[in-house]
Write a protein that holds these residues in place. Structure first.
Motif, PDB file in Angstrom:
ATOM      1  N   SER A  63       0.908  -1.122   0.112  1.00 38.92           N
ATOM      2  CA  SER A  63       0.239   0.039   0.025  1.00 38.92           C
ATOM      3  C   SER A  63       0.900   1.124   0.103  1.00 38.92           C
ATOM      4  O   SER A  63       1.980   1.242   0.677  1.00 38.92           O
ATOM      5  N   LEU A 118     -18.446   6.378  -6.830  1.00 38.76           N
ATOM      6  CA  LEU A 118     -17.376   5.504  -6.051  1.00 38.76           C
ATOM      7  C   LEU A 118     -17.952   4.858  -4.786  1.00 38.76           C
ATOM      8  O   LEU A 118     -17.601   4.049  -4.373  1.00 38.76           O
ATOM      9  N   PHE A 119     -18.852   5.729  -4.122  1.00 35.17           N
ATOM     10  CA  PHE A 119     -19.646   5.120  -2.970  1.00 35.17           C
ATOM     11  C   PHE A 119     -20.723   4.217  -3.307  1.00 35.17           C
ATOM     12  O   PHE A 119     -21.100   3.171  -2.411  1.00 35.17           O
ATOM     13  N   GLY A 144     -19.669   1.543  -5.075  1.00 36.15           N
ATOM     14  CA  GLY A 144     -18.668   0.539  -5.472  1.00 36.15           C
ATOM     15  C   GLY A 144     -18.362  -0.090  -4.119  1.00 36.15           C
ATOM     16  O   GLY A 144     -18.883   0.020  -3.019  1.00 36.15           O
ATOM     17  N   PRO A 145     -17.207  -0.875  -4.197  1.00 37.63           N
ATOM     18  CA  PRO A 145     -16.549  -1.480  -3.092  1.00 37.63           C
ATOM     19  C   PRO A 145     -16.057  -0.488  -1.911  1.00 37.63           C
ATOM     20  O   PRO A 145     -15.566  -1.082  -1.005  1.00 37.63           O
ATOM     21  N   TYR A 146     -16.108   0.517  -2.020  1.00 36.89           N
ATOM     22  CA  TYR A 146     -15.461   1.653  -1.095  1.00 36.89           C
ATOM     23  C   TYR A 146     -16.538   2.141  -0.090  1.00 36.89           C
ATOM     24  O   TYR A 146     -16.361   2.793   0.786  1.00 36.89           O
ATOM     25  N   ALA A 147     -18.009   1.700  -0.333  1.00 38.80           N
ATOM     26  CA  ALA A 147     -19.028   2.307   0.513  1.00 38.80           C
ATOM     27  C   ALA A 147     -18.766   1.738   1.788  1.00 38.80           C
ATOM     28  O   ALA A 147     -18.324   0.834   2.315  1.00 38.80           O
TER      29      ALA A 147
END
Length: 115
Positions: free
Chosen positions: A74, A109-110, A112-115
């Motif tokens: 990361s 964005l929210f 997708g998997p970042y929510a």
């Protein structure tokens, strides 16, 4: 999104999301920060910009990329480290994101998997 010339771009407020634009080519995404003015003439001479795609939160970006940035590792990002930018070409164009564009992007964005 709309295209603006240098004069209009320089008048835009801090927080504006933009890319440099050449016909059919968009540059990297940046956040425009404050406009820099010549103290004697008051002319716009540049601005501060924060890169979006390469805003590494490290003291020495070159050393970090050379020594630590590997597959699976990361890389911390910070969007609070603007750097000076300038373009003295009055014919330069900028693709500026409008409020609706930013909202649609954040919504996506929210979703997708970042929510």
């Amino acid at each position: 999104m709309k295209l603006v010339n240098r004069k209009t771009f320089m008048s835009l407020p801090a927080g504006t999301l933009y890319s440099e634009y050449m016909p059919c080519l968009f540059g990297a995404l940046h956040i425009k920060e404050e406009t820099l003015k010549d103290p004697q003439s008051g002319a716009d001479v540049g601005w501060y910009a924060t890169p979006v795609g390469s805003a590494f939160d490290v003291e020495n970006e070159i050393d970090f990329l050379a020594d630590h940035f590997h597959v699976g590792v990361s890389a911390p990002l910070s969007f609070e480290q603007p750097a000076p930018a300038a373009d003295f070409d009055d014919s330069a164009l900028y693709a500026v994101w409008e409020r609706a564009d930013v909202r649609a992007f954040v919504t996506r964005l929210f979703a997708g998997p970042y929510a």
